[in-house]
Design a protein around this motif. Structure first.
Motif, PDB file in Angstrom:
ATOM      1  N   MET A   1       0.851  -1.194   0.000  1.00  0.00           N
ATOM      2  CA  MET A   1       0.000   0.000   0.000  1.00  0.00           C
ATOM      3  C   MET A   1       0.887   1.244   0.000  1.00  0.00           C
ATOM      4  O   MET A   1       1.700   1.423   0.893  1.00  0.00           O
ATOM      5  N   PRO A   2       0.771   2.084  -1.019  1.00  0.00           N
ATOM      6  CA  PRO A   2       1.638   3.270  -1.071  1.00  0.00           C
ATOM      7  C   PRO A   2       1.260   4.270   0.009  1.00  0.00           C
ATOM      8  O   PRO A   2       0.097   4.435   0.339  1.00  0.00           O
ATOM      9  N   ARG A   3       2.248   4.876   0.573  1.00  0.00           N
ATOM     10  CA  ARG A   3       1.999   5.877   1.615  1.00  0.00           C
ATOM     11  C   ARG A   3       2.868   7.086   1.331  1.00  0.00           C
ATOM     12  O   ARG A   3       4.077   7.025   1.446  1.00  0.00           O
ATOM     13  N   SER A   4       2.256   8.151   0.924  1.00  0.00           N
ATOM     14  CA  SER A   4       3.030   9.367   0.718  1.00  0.00           C
ATOM     15  C   SER A   4       3.301   9.993   2.068  1.00  0.00           C
ATOM     16  O   SER A   4       2.606   9.766   3.027  1.00  0.00           O
ATOM     17  N   LYS A   5       4.356  10.767   2.115  1.00  0.00           N
ATOM     18  CA  LYS A   5       4.663  11.417   3.374  1.00  0.00           C
ATOM     19  C   LYS A   5       5.369  12.732   3.115  1.00  0.00           C
ATOM     20  O   LYS A   5       5.976  12.926   2.075  1.00  0.00           O
ATOM     21  N   ILE A   6       5.254  13.589   4.105  1.00  0.00           N
ATOM     22  CA  ILE A   6       6.007  14.830   4.033  1.00  0.00           C
ATOM     23  C   ILE A   6       7.359  14.555   4.636  1.00  0.00           C
ATOM     24  O   ILE A   6       7.463  14.154   5.777  1.00  0.00           O
ATOM     25  N   GLN A   7       8.352  14.719   3.853  1.00  0.00           N
ATOM     26  CA  GLN A   7       9.681  14.445   4.369  1.00  0.00           C
ATOM     27  C   GLN A   7      10.674  15.407   3.750  1.00  0.00           C
ATOM     28  O   GLN A   7      10.759  15.531   2.541  1.00  0.00           O
ATOM     29  N   PHE A   8      11.383  16.112   4.603  1.00  0.00           N
ATOM     30  CA  PHE A   8      12.408  17.009   4.108  1.00  0.00           C
ATOM     31  C   PHE A   8      13.722  16.250   4.102  1.00  0.00           C
ATOM     32  O   PHE A   8      14.151  15.731   5.117  1.00  0.00           O
ATOM     33  N   GLN A   9      14.354  16.193   2.957  1.00  0.00           N
ATOM     34  CA  GLN A   9      15.583  15.412   2.836  1.00  0.00           C
ATOM     35  C   GLN A   9      16.692  15.946   3.737  1.00  0.00           C
ATOM     36  O   GLN A   9      16.758  17.126   4.026  1.00  0.00           O
ATOM     37  N   GLU A  10      17.540  15.034   4.110  1.00  0.00           N
ATOM     38  CA  GLU A  10      18.681  15.373   4.943  1.00  0.00           C
ATOM     39  C   GLU A  10      19.567  16.389   4.221  1.00  0.00           C
ATOM     40  O   GLU A  10      19.866  16.245   3.043  1.00  0.00           O
ATOM     41  N   GLY A  11      19.975  17.417   4.941  1.00  0.00           N
ATOM     42  CA  GLY A  11      20.904  18.388   4.377  1.00  0.00           C
ATOM     43  C   GLY A  11      20.306  19.293   3.311  1.00  0.00           C
ATOM     44  O   GLY A  11      21.030  19.934   2.555  1.00  0.00           O
ATOM     45  N   LEU A  12      18.995  19.328   3.241  1.00  0.00           N
ATOM     46  CA  LEU A  12      18.332  20.186   2.256  1.00  0.00           C
ATOM     47  C   LEU A  12      18.676  21.649   2.538  1.00  0.00           C
ATOM     48  O   LEU A  12      18.535  22.125   3.654  1.00  0.00           O
ATOM     49  N   SER A  13      19.150  22.342   1.513  1.00  0.00           N
ATOM     50  CA  SER A  13      19.491  23.758   1.724  1.00  0.00           C
ATOM     51  C   SER A  13      18.221  24.595   1.721  1.00  0.00           C
ATOM     52  O   SER A  13      17.179  24.165   1.232  1.00  0.00           O
ATOM     53  N   ALA A 187      -4.859   4.339   9.893  1.00  0.00           N
ATOM     54  CA  ALA A 187      -6.277   4.001   9.993  1.00  0.00           C
ATOM     55  C   ALA A 187      -6.826   4.370  11.368  1.00  0.00           C
ATOM     56  O   ALA A 187      -8.007   4.621  11.547  1.00  0.00           O
ATOM     57  N   GLY A 188      -5.949   4.409  12.362  1.00  0.00           N
ATOM     58  CA  GLY A 188      -6.381   4.735  13.721  1.00  0.00           C
ATOM     59  C   GLY A 188      -5.192   4.632  14.638  1.00  0.00           C
ATOM     60  O   GLY A 188      -4.075   4.413  14.180  1.00  0.00           O
ATOM     61  N   PHE A 189      -5.442   4.791  15.930  1.00  0.00           N
ATOM     62  CA  PHE A 189      -4.323   4.737  16.867  1.00  0.00           C
ATOM     63  C   PHE A 189      -4.333   3.452  17.697  1.00  0.00           C
ATOM     64  O   PHE A 189      -3.813   3.408  18.799  1.00  0.00           O
ATOM     65  N   SER A 190      -4.965   2.423  17.192  1.00  0.00           N
ATOM     66  CA  SER A 190      -4.941   1.154  17.918  1.00  0.00           C
ATOM     67  C   SER A 190      -3.518   0.617  17.894  1.00  0.00           C
ATOM     68  O   SER A 190      -2.723   0.946  17.019  1.00  0.00           O
ATOM     69  N   SER A 191      -3.205  -0.225  18.865  1.00  0.00           N
ATOM     70  CA  SER A 191      -1.833  -0.726  18.940  1.00  0.00           C
ATOM     71  C   SER A 191      -1.473  -1.555  17.699  1.00  0.00           C
ATOM     72  O   SER A 191      -0.339  -1.533  17.242  1.00  0.00           O
ATOM     73  N   ASP A 192      -2.458  -2.233  17.135  1.00  0.00           N
ATOM     74  CA  ASP A 192      -2.203  -3.012  15.917  1.00  0.00           C
ATOM     75  C   ASP A 192      -1.801  -2.105  14.762  1.00  0.00           C
ATOM     76  O   ASP A 192      -0.871  -2.395  14.022  1.00  0.00           O
ATOM     77  N   GLU A 193      -2.543  -1.009  14.635  1.00  0.00           N
ATOM     78  CA  GLU A 193      -2.279  -0.097  13.536  1.00  0.00           C
ATOM     79  C   GLU A 193      -0.923   0.574  13.712  1.00  0.00           C
ATOM     80  O   GLU A 193      -0.166   0.730  12.755  1.00  0.00           O
ATOM     81  N   ILE A 194      -0.603   0.967  14.951  1.00  0.00           N
ATOM     82  CA  ILE A 194       0.687   1.611  15.220  1.00  0.00           C
ATOM     83  C   ILE A 194       1.813   0.609  14.929  1.00  0.00           C
ATOM     84  O   ILE A 194       2.847   0.961  14.369  1.00  0.00           O
ATOM     85  N   LYS A 195       1.584  -0.633  15.284  1.00  0.00           N
ATOM     86  CA  LYS A 195       2.596  -1.667  15.040  1.00  0.00           C
ATOM     87  C   LYS A 195       2.813  -1.841  13.532  1.00  0.00           C
ATOM     88  O   LYS A 195       3.944  -1.891  13.054  1.00  0.00           O
ATOM     89  N   ARG A 196       1.708  -1.889  12.801  1.00  0.00           N
ATOM     90  CA  ARG A 196       1.790  -2.009  11.341  1.00  0.00           C
ATOM     91  C   ARG A 196       2.580  -0.832  10.759  1.00  0.00           C
ATOM     92  O   ARG A 196       3.453  -0.998   9.920  1.00  0.00           O
ATOM     93  N   TRP A 197       2.235   0.350  11.257  1.00  0.00           N
ATOM     94  CA  TRP A 197       2.902   1.560  10.764  1.00  0.00           C
ATOM     95  C   TRP A 197       4.395   1.508  11.083  1.00  0.00           C
ATOM     96  O   TRP A 197       5.228   1.808  10.236  1.00  0.00           O
TER      97      TRP A 197
END
Ligand SMILES: [Zn+2]
Length: 210
Positions: A1-13, A187-197
């Protein structure tokens, strides 16, 4: 399952950062992908088709007409500041362990001193929660409904109705300097979901958040 994320690359000027996230459209685009990596879904009825109401900047469900904005239920919700300012603040805050003082931040961002203090406070809470949970790679929830560790009205594991549970992860380098901040929808903050994440996003050598 694709998951986009906001991520600023290391050392980005700063220059590269402004090129990538300098316009409201670029920031909105990134946030949209982080919230709805598989395309927009109505938080009320899960319908996929919507109208975009340009004047109010909201998505209106074609089925139930429910309106939802990109920033609803995020730390950006109650702020009148554009996302470009928020993104830039996150960039500055993650450049050093100490973050940035409110006065220079207000000058760099062109916002009032009080606005800079409020913004810093919110971001610091995100970062502090990350520290509290896991020193090297922390998880925090940025959904306003869960802000400050309070989960009022939230059914465990399912999230409050109409909310999009988000997790922000902050990684640090060996000296403890923040490197990346990453937002993901869960999907939620259940421990299963957090573990999956965790299994999906955290490197195996790092301790898993429980
Ligand atoms: Zn709907």
């Amino acid at each position: 399952m694709p998951r986009s994320k906001i991520q600023f690359q290391e050392g980005l000027s700063l220059r590269e950062f402004v090129n990538k996230y300098g316009t409201e459209e670029q920031c909105r685009d990134l946030l949209f992908k982080a919230r709805w990596p598989d395309g927009y879904r109505c938080p009320k009825c899960s319908h996929e088709l919507y109208y975009y109401v340009q004047t109010r900047r909201v998505f209106q469900c074609r089925q139930c007409r429910h309106q939802h904005s990109l920033i609803t239920n995020t730390i950006f919700t109650s702020s009148k500041l554009p996302l470009t300012v928020w993104f830039l603040a996150i960039f500055f805050m993650t450049q050093s362990k100490e973050g940035m003082a409110a006065l220079p931040m207000s000058r760099y961002l062109g916002i009032s001193f009080n606005a800079a203090i409020r913004m810093k406070h919110k971001l610091q809470m995100v970062m502090k929660q990350a520290d509290d949970v896991q020193p090297l790679f922390g998880l925090v929830q940025i959904d306003d409904a869960y802000w400050g560790g309070k989960r009022h009205g939230c059914k465990r594991g399912r999230g409050a109705a109409g909310k999009t549970p988000m997790i922000a992860a902050l990684s640090r380098d060996t000296k403890g300097y923040p490197r990346h901040i990453r937002f993901s929808r869960v999907a939620g903050f259940s421990s299963d979901e957090i573990k999956r994440w965790s299994e999906k996003h955290l490197a195996p050598k790092r301790a898993v958040f429980t």
